[in-house]
Design a protein around this motif. Structure first.
Motif, mmCIF file in Angstrom:
data_model
loop_
_atom_site.group_PDB
_atom_site.id
_atom_site.type_symbol
_atom_site.label_atom_id
_atom_site.label_comp_id
_atom_site.label_asym_id
_atom_site.label_seq_id
_atom_site.Cartn_x
_atom_site.Cartn_y
_atom_site.Cartn_z
ATOM 1 N N THR A 199 6.793 74.474 15.499
ATOM 2 C CA THR A 199 7.178 74.174 14.120
ATOM 3 C C THR A 199 7.752 75.393 13.424
ATOM 4 N N GLY A 200 7.561 76.550 13.996
ATOM 5 C CA GLY A 200 8.122 77.776 13.431
ATOM 6 C C GLY A 200 9.542 77.969 13.919
ATOM 7 N N SER A 201 10.047 79.129 13.722
ATOM 8 C CA SER A 201 11.404 79.451 14.118
ATOM 9 C C SER A 201 11.496 79.650 15.625
ATOM 10 N N PRO A 202 12.245 78.801 16.339
ATOM 11 C CA PRO A 202 12.399 79.001 17.785
ATOM 12 C C PRO A 202 12.990 80.369 18.104
ATOM 13 N N HIS A 203 13.919 80.822 17.261
ATOM 14 C CA HIS A 203 14.538 82.128 17.495
ATOM 15 C C HIS A 203 13.487 83.242 17.413
#
Length: 137
Positions: A32-36
């Motif tokens: 749910t966070g930033s994949p990057h």
């Protein structure tokens, strides 16, 4: 005394696929966070590895097979690579096998640190599968 690993180009590719693939699996697990941010933090942790494993992981080379269309396709490649990497390293130098295992698990831990509220059920399950693959050799 340090044992010098005898690794073919294919062996080195397997180690890189396994380690960087573990981080890719976390991204694919639907964070749910930033994949990057997950990918960056995990990759930085892998790049900071030491020992002979660290030299292999820091090499600048294209890593094939980490562009799967699904988590299942990626897992089909990465989980066996984790087990194969551990078996290869255990055979040549158990200390480097321990180093590889610890390095991958630190990268996994670092990757999920960026998540607010911690990893969810899907990511926790992926972490479990990564750990099982590392321990299967």
């Amino acid at each position: 005394m340090t044992v010098e690993l005898t690794l073919t180009d294919q062996d080195k590719a397997t180690l890189r696929t396994a380690a960087y693939g573990a981080v890719s699996l976390l991204v694919a697990a639907g964070a749910t966070g930033s994949p990057h941010r997950i990918a960056t933090r995990g990759s930085i942790a892998l790049f900071s590895a030491t020992g002979q494993v660290g030299h292999v992981l820091a090499a600048k080379s294209k890593i094939e097979g980490l562009d799967g269309r699904s988590a299942a396709e990626l897992a089909d490649r990465v989980l066996p690579a984790l087990t194969a990497a551990m078996a290869l390293l255990k055979e040549q130098d158990p200390a480097e096998a321990d180093n590889f295992r610890a390095t991958v698990l630190v990268a996994v831990e670092e990757a999920v640190r960026s998540l607010k509220g911690g990893p969810g059920p899907a990511m926790n399950e992926m972490i479990r599968k990564i750990t099982v693959a590392l321990d299967a050799a």
